[in-house]
Scaffold this active site. Structure first.
Site, mmCIF file in Angstrom:
data_model
loop_
_atom_site.group_PDB
_atom_site.id
_atom_site.type_symbol
_atom_site.label_atom_id
_atom_site.label_comp_id
_atom_site.label_asym_id
_atom_site.label_seq_id
_atom_site.Cartn_x
_atom_site.Cartn_y
_atom_site.Cartn_z
ATOM 1 N N HIS A 1 42.021 38.090 91.299
ATOM 2 C CA HIS A 1 42.367 36.878 92.556
ATOM 3 C C HIS A 1 43.125 37.965 93.455
ATOM 4 O O HIS A 1 42.691 37.425 94.799
ATOM 5 C CB HIS A 1 43.256 36.159 91.752
ATOM 6 C CG HIS A 1 43.989 34.995 92.608
ATOM 7 N ND1 HIS A 1 43.724 33.785 92.624
ATOM 8 C CD2 HIS A 1 44.959 35.324 94.002
ATOM 9 C CE1 HIS A 1 44.577 33.193 93.653
ATOM 10 N NE2 HIS A 1 45.246 34.040 94.174
ATOM 11 N N GLU A 2 44.043 38.892 93.162
ATOM 12 C CA GLU A 2 44.787 39.425 94.130
ATOM 13 C C GLU A 2 43.599 40.413 94.995
ATOM 14 O O GLU A 2 43.642 40.590 96.267
ATOM 15 C CB GLU A 2 45.530 40.429 93.537
ATOM 16 C CG GLU A 2 46.999 39.602 92.701
ATOM 17 C CD GLU A 2 47.310 38.294 93.744
ATOM 18 O OE1 GLU A 2 47.387 38.520 94.725
ATOM 19 O OE2 GLU A 2 47.637 37.370 93.061
HETATM 20 NI NI NI Z 1 46.529 34.124 96.050
#
Ligand code: NI
Length: 192
Positions: free
Chosen positions: A144-145
């Site tokens: 996600h990051e």
């Molecule tokens: Ni985020």
């Protein structure tokens, strides 16, 4: 130390492609990372990319709290961690749906397809290598990051928009399912 302003979806900065950090050991990078740790803890969140605080550089911070780890051996619990100039590679083809939230999309969460296992490699503020092979929540938050660094927000990865909703509504639905014994499933998420 300072709590930084987090850009929300719709702000054009979140769609930028970030550039590499020239000198990970520079004092201004260390300051940024400390402020990002403080901002992530204050939110509270599981992760935060520099782009989300209006700095289009390739670095993110995250943590895997014991309450969030699945308990699998490769879903390693870690305290505040920074990865500068990360490379994230899938280990195997297998994907699963993972409930996640984003500090740039407050109040919502959704099920997002992610690789089950990944390897990530980067450096920290001392220039030391940061690398691990991980699964579960740890693998999900890193994917996600890392997506943020290429201007990708989690809805852009979604395949089934029925699996998205407001936190309060999803929690209410899960409680109701638990009461009536209908199939519920894991819907908790820590925004990142
Ligand atoms: Ni985020």
């Amino acid at each position: 130390m300072a709590i930084l302003k987090i850009a929300r979806m719709g702000h054009p900065v979140l769609l930028e492609k970030c550039r590499p950090v020239d000198d990970p050991t520079a004092p201004e990078i260390r300051r940024l990372v400390q402020d990002m740790f403080e901002t992530m803890e204050d939110a509270p969140g599981a992760g935060l990319a520099a782009l989300q605080v209006h700095v289009p550089l390739r670095l993110f911070v995250f943590r895997v709290l014991p309450t969030r780890s699945s308990g699998a051996p490769d879903d390693t619990v870690v305290g505040n961690t920074v990865v500068i100039n990360p490379v994230v590679e899938p280990l195997g083809e297998e994907k699963h749906l993972r409930w996640e939230g984003c500090l740039s999309i407050p109040g919502l969460r959704a099920a997002v397809p992610r690789f089950r296992r990944v390897r990530y490699t980067g450096v920290d503020c001392d220039g030391r290598t940061v690398t691990a092979e991980v699964g579960g929540f740890h693998a999900g938050v890193v994917q996600h990051e890392n997506d943020h660094l290429d201007g990708i927000l989690y809805p852009m990865r979604m395949t089934d928009f029925r699996l998205m909703g407001f936190n309060e509504e999803l929690s209410r639905a899960a409680e109701s399912e638990a009461r009536t014994g209908t199939a519920g499933g894991e819907r908790a998420a820590s925004p990142s």
